[in-house]
Motif scaffolding. Structure first.
Motif, short mmCIF file in Angstrom:
data_model
loop_
_atom_site.label_atom_id
_atom_site.label_comp_id
_atom_site.label_asym_id
_atom_site.label_seq_id
_atom_site.Cartn_x
_atom_site.Cartn_y
_atom_site.Cartn_z
N GLY A 1 -42.53 9.67 -23.35
CA GLY A 1 -41.87 10.42 -24.02
C GLY A 1 -41.39 10.66 -25.05
O GLY A 1 -42.11 11.23 -26.05
N HIS A 2 -40.92 9.10 -25.98
CA HIS A 2 -40.53 9.04 -27.61
C HIS A 2 -42.06 9.33 -28.20
O HIS A 2 -41.67 9.56 -29.47
CB HIS A 2 -39.22 8.12 -27.32
CG HIS A 2 -38.01 8.30 -27.19
ND1 HIS A 2 -37.38 9.06 -27.68
CD2 HIS A 2 -37.41 7.61 -26.17
CE1 HIS A 2 -36.26 8.96 -27.11
NE2 HIS A 2 -35.97 8.25 -26.21
N THR B 1 -42.30 11.96 -31.22
CA THR B 1 -42.84 10.90 -32.45
C THR B 1 -43.18 13.00 -33.47
O THR B 1 -42.88 13.65 -34.01
CB THR B 1 -43.32 10.45 -32.09
OG1 THR B 1 -44.39 10.63 -32.05
CG2 THR B 1 -42.87 9.71 -32.46
N MET B 2 -43.57 13.28 -32.47
CA MET B 2 -44.96 14.97 -32.18
C MET B 2 -43.68 15.74 -32.75
O MET B 2 -43.88 17.28 -33.67
CB MET B 2 -46.12 15.74 -31.33
CG MET B 2 -46.87 14.37 -31.05
SD MET B 2 -47.88 14.30 -32.62
CE MET B 2 -47.82 12.76 -33.12
N GLN B 3 -42.93 16.17 -32.55
CA GLN B 3 -41.29 16.97 -32.92
C GLN B 3 -40.56 16.28 -33.86
O GLN B 3 -39.78 17.18 -34.45
CB GLN B 3 -40.77 17.18 -31.49
CG GLN B 3 -41.16 17.51 -29.87
CD GLN B 3 -40.03 18.57 -29.09
OE1 GLN B 3 -39.05 18.27 -29.81
NE2 GLN B 3 -40.99 18.41 -28.20
N LEU B 4 -41.43 15.54 -34.50
CA LEU B 4 -40.49 14.49 -36.09
C LEU B 4 -39.43 14.11 -35.72
O LEU B 4 -38.18 14.70 -36.92
CB LEU B 4 -40.92 15.36 -36.99
CG LEU B 4 -42.11 15.81 -37.17
CD1 LEU B 4 -42.38 16.46 -38.60
CD2 LEU B 4 -43.05 14.45 -38.07
N ALA B 5 -39.11 14.22 -34.23
CA ALA B 5 -37.45 14.02 -33.93
C ALA B 5 -36.95 12.38 -34.53
O ALA B 5 -37.53 11.83 -34.23
CB ALA B 5 -37.11 13.93 -32.68
N VAL B 6 -36.36 12.21 -35.43
CA VAL B 6 -35.69 11.41 -36.18
C VAL B 6 -35.59 9.71 -34.86
O VAL B 6 -35.60 8.53 -34.83
CB VAL B 6 -34.59 11.34 -37.05
CG1 VAL B 6 -34.43 9.95 -37.61
CG2 VAL B 6 -34.84 11.92 -38.02
N GLY B 7 -34.92 10.44 -33.77
CA GLY B 7 -34.42 9.13 -33.02
C GLY B 7 -35.65 8.87 -32.44
O GLY B 7 -35.44 7.85 -31.62
N SER B 8 -36.58 9.32 -31.63
CA SER B 8 -37.76 9.15 -31.43
C SER B 8 -38.33 8.02 -32.00
O SER B 8 -39.37 6.94 -31.42
CB SER B 8 -38.21 10.40 -30.47
OG SER B 8 -38.38 10.93 -30.00
#
Length: 71
Positions: free
Chosen positions: A37-38, A43-50
């Motif tokens: 999921g991460h 990462t494709m959504q550019l989520a920093v937490g991921s």
């Protein structure tokens, strides 16, 4: 490799597998999702937490490989 490091004990092997599963579940809960999921969605959504989670997954994998395959 397992037998060379720890012997042929099936009980020890099962205990190690169970402990590893508990650590994976705790890590997934702590990170807010599983590695897939991460790694894929987050990462494709550019989520920093991921991105932080994926970097930690790789660092943990490298550290584990170095410990398992040291001579």
């Amino acid at each position: 490799m397992w037998k060379a490091q720890f012997g042929a004990s099936i009980g020890l092997r099962l205990a190690a597998a169970f402990a590893g599963g508990l650590l994976m579940a705790f890590g997934a809960r702590l990170a807010g999702g599983c590695t897939s999921g991460h790694g894929i969605s987050g990462t494709m959504q550019l989520a920093v937490g991921s991105w932080i989670a994926v970097i930690c997954f790789f660092a943990g994998g490298i550290a584990t490989a170095l410990l398992m395959y040291r001579s």
